[in-house]
Enzyme design. Structure first.
Site, PDB file in Angstrom:
ATOM      1  N   TYR A 172      32.175  38.763  43.218  1.00 12.77           N
ATOM      2  CA  TYR A 172      33.581  38.661  42.546  1.00 12.77           C
ATOM      3  C   TYR A 172      34.273  39.036  43.978  1.00 12.77           C
ATOM      4  CZ  TYR A 172      37.657  40.179  40.304  1.00 12.77           C
ATOM      5  OH  TYR A 172      38.978  40.433  39.574  1.00 12.77           O
ATOM      6  N   ASP A 200      33.258  40.363  52.368  1.00 17.63           N
ATOM      7  CA  ASP A 200      34.080  41.041  51.427  1.00 17.63           C
ATOM      8  C   ASP A 200      33.489  42.531  51.441  1.00 17.63           C
ATOM      9  OD1 ASP A 200      35.113  40.531  48.032  1.00 17.63           O
ATOM     10  OD2 ASP A 200      35.472  42.308  49.344  1.00 17.63           O
ATOM     11  N   LYS A 241      40.094  49.473  47.524  1.00 16.17           N
ATOM     12  CA  LYS A 241      39.473  50.662  47.079  1.00 16.17           C
ATOM     13  C   LYS A 241      39.548  51.885  47.978  1.00 16.17           C
ATOM     14  CE  LYS A 241      36.505  47.749  44.274  1.00 16.17           C
ATOM     15  NZ  LYS A 241      36.842  48.087  42.855  1.00 16.17           N
TER      16      LYS A 241
HETATM   17  P1  KE4 Z   1      41.109  44.371  43.360  1.00 21.92           P
HETATM   18  O1  KE4 Z   1      42.020  43.130  43.363  1.00 21.92           O
HETATM   19  O2  KE4 Z   1      40.520  44.516  41.831  1.00 21.92           O
HETATM   20  O3  KE4 Z   1      41.712  45.692  44.199  1.00 21.92           O
HETATM   21  O4  KE4 Z   1      39.809  43.985  44.096  1.00 21.92           O
HETATM   22  C1  KE4 Z   1      39.208  42.823  43.783  1.00 21.92           C
HETATM   23  C2  KE4 Z   1      37.771  42.763  44.580  1.00 21.92           C
HETATM   24  C3  KE4 Z   1      37.573  42.150  45.696  1.00 21.92           C
HETATM   25  N1  KE4 Z   1      36.163  42.252  45.961  1.00 21.92           N
HETATM   26  C4  KE4 Z   1      35.120  42.881  45.696  1.00 21.92           C
HETATM   27  C5  KE4 Z   1      33.545  42.996  46.280  1.00 21.92           C
HETATM   28  C6  KE4 Z   1      35.414  43.533  44.221  1.00 21.92           C
HETATM   29  O5  KE4 Z   1      34.527  44.363  43.749  1.00 21.92           O
HETATM   30  C7  KE4 Z   1      36.843  43.537  43.761  1.00 21.92           C
HETATM   31  C8  KE4 Z   1      37.054  44.341  42.651  1.00 21.92           C
HETATM   32  N2  KE4 Z   1      35.989  45.046  42.044  1.00 21.92           N
HETATM   33  C9  KE4 Z   1      36.096  45.263  40.573  1.00 21.92           C
HETATM   34  C10 KE4 Z   1      34.822  46.242  39.957  1.00 21.92           C
HETATM   35  N3  KE4 Z   1      33.432  45.462  40.395  1.00 21.92           N
HETATM   36  C11 KE4 Z   1      37.301  45.958  39.977  1.00 21.92           C
HETATM   37  C12 KE4 Z   1      37.641  46.325  38.552  1.00 21.92           C
HETATM   38  C13 KE4 Z   1      38.324  45.732  37.936  1.00 21.92           C
HETATM   39  O6  KE4 Z   1      38.591  44.384  37.978  1.00 21.92           O
HETATM   40  O7  KE4 Z   1      39.075  46.280  36.959  1.00 21.92           O
END
Ligand code: KE4
Length: 423
Positions: A143, A238, A266
């Site tokens: 993701y 990523d 994060k």
């Molecule tokens: P955000 O747009 O949610 O800040 O980041 C996206 C993203 C990009 N790359 C990786 C490897 C990620 O894990 C994420 C977002 N992680 C999820 C949890 N696994 C966010 C939680 C959520 O979607 O509420």
């Protein structure tokens, strides 16, 4: 029971889609209602009904120092007293950029954004501009945020083309998104043999943490690096989760691989909305206003988020990652032993301060494996642990996180709760 959470959720559902501002928080995967959180302190959360929990979600990764860490909190408060956002450069965004660049040899420049999604979306645009190619290769189960190009599902049968993973994404947008199983270097090589001259970038979670926790097989990341060099594509790591989590220098430090671009989120925001993407100067200077690749953001580099991220990285620079990893491994091994004694199939892989209970007989090395894990057992485990004050990620496709604030008491409480679980 969580009446106040229940009342908040009822109100929320009237004005917020699904009652939450991000889907996984709705706890649908574990047949539960979301807890509304009143406060966090160190490794603990309190919900609005006053129940206390040991937190193994840590806001999906950012809170590696624990909640309300005093220095971070003080830095944010002091910044806030001078104004929340100027829409103009501020000293701390330079300082944070310098810290991030200094942490990883692959970086010469970074651009701050406001989420991991913005970071990966922007990195892909840059890769396409630099290579003048359109295709992107991602891995099934990884993701990278919710930018259209990444919301692709595997096409039917042997077709390597993608189909939209959600309504609202035009088929044309994901037509340039190639998919391969994680850890399957042969599949990647086949795609390069077939489309290599059109592939702008390979984007990968160097340690996959969005289909549960799946480690790269020996040679997988190195193989991606070799193939992208061979075909003139960019390799994007990523590191939104792994950056400053699996090591201060991220997964690229642990594996000794220099990607062309890296995305962050994060931890570098210390809990405030921050993302970033970075790489060598020759790539990053294509980004406006230095270059011709447009990318922008009203709140990018805002002083509060920069203060939180900068203080967080300052504290992490001298933190004992090895000790945190050892505590994580000891906890995960004991958890696996406790659950195995209940005659359920269980694996609890770890990577640095991350762990993941897979209810599976077999090692999980791909999304297909992860989907074959017993989600009913996970749901039962989640519910019983939460009832005993242990706050786990509400999905078998997420990853548990441990902070420098977690204590032996926290681990013992979680293990005690696991001993009491009945399947
Ligand atoms: P955000 O747009 O949610 O800040 O980041 C996206 C993203 C990009 N790359 C990786 C490897 C990620 O894990 C994420 C977002 N992680 C999820 C949890 N696994 C966010 C939680 C959520 O979607 O509420």
């Amino acid at each position: 029971m969580d009446n106040t959470s229940r009342q908040f959720f009822k109100r929320a559902c009237a004005v917020i889609p699904g009652g939450v501002n991000s889907p996984v928080r709705a706890c649908h995967n574990v047949d539960s209602l979301p807890l509304f959180i009143a406060k966090g302190q160190g490794s603990h959360l309190w919900d609005v009904d006053g129940h206390e929990y040991v937190d193994f979600v840590l806001s999906w990764g950012p809170m590696i120092l624990g909640h309300a860490e005093p220095s971070v909190t003080r830095a944010v408060c002091e910044a806030a007293a001078h104004g929340a956002s100027y829409g103009a450069p501020c000293p701390d965004e330079v300082a944070l950029a310098e810290e991030v660049v200094a942490a990883m040899p692959s970086l010469e420049m970074v651009r701050m954004v406001n989420s991991g999604t913005e970071a990966t979306m922007s990195a892909l645009r840059l890769a396409r501009a630099v290579t003048q190619r359109d295709k992107v290769l991602k891995f099934i189960g990884c993701y990278h945020g919710h930018a259209d190009a990444f919301l692709a599902a595997a096409g039917s049968g042997l077709a390597t083309f993608s189909i939209p993973g959600t309504p609202g994404v035009p088929a044309a947008v994901v037509a340039d998104t190639l998919l391969a199983p994680y850890n399957d270097l042969d599949a990647v090589e086949d795609l390069f043999v077939h489309d290599g001259e059109q592939i702008a970038a390979v984007i990968v979670e160097p340690v996959a943490a969005n289909m549960g926790l799946i480690l790269p097989k020996p040679g997988f990341l190195e193989g991606l690096r070799a193939l992208t060099i061979k075909y003139g594509s960019l390799l994007i790591f990523d590191e939104v989760i792994t950056g400053f989590r699996v090591a201060y220098g991220g997964a690229q430090a642990r594996w000794g691989i220099e990607p062309d671009l890296t995305t962050f989120g994060k931890i570098i925001g210390g809990g405030l909305p921050v993302g970033a993407f970075g790489g060598k100067r020759r790539f990053m200077e294509r980004i406006a206003p230095k270059g011709d690749v447009y990318q922008a953001g009203t709140l990018s580099g805002n002083p509060l988020a920069m203060a939180a991220g900068l203080t967080t990285l300052h504290l992490l620079k001298t933190a004992d990652y090895d000790a945190l990893e050892a505590r994580t491994v000891a906890f995960a091994n004991e958890l696996a032993a406790i659950l195995a004694a209940k005659n359920v199939p269980i694996k609890v892989p770890t990577m640095a301060s991350m762990f993941c209970p897979f209810f599976s007989e077999n090692e999980v090395t791909s999304y297909t494996d992860a989907k074959h894990c017993d989600q009913q057992l996970f749901t039962s485990f989640y519910k019983q642990m939460r009832a005993r004050g242990i706050y786990l990620a509400p999905s078998g496709f997420e990853t548990g996180m441990i902070s420098f604030a977690h204590t032996d008491d926290d681990f013992n409480k979680a293990l005690e709760a696991a001993r009491a679980v009945r399947f």
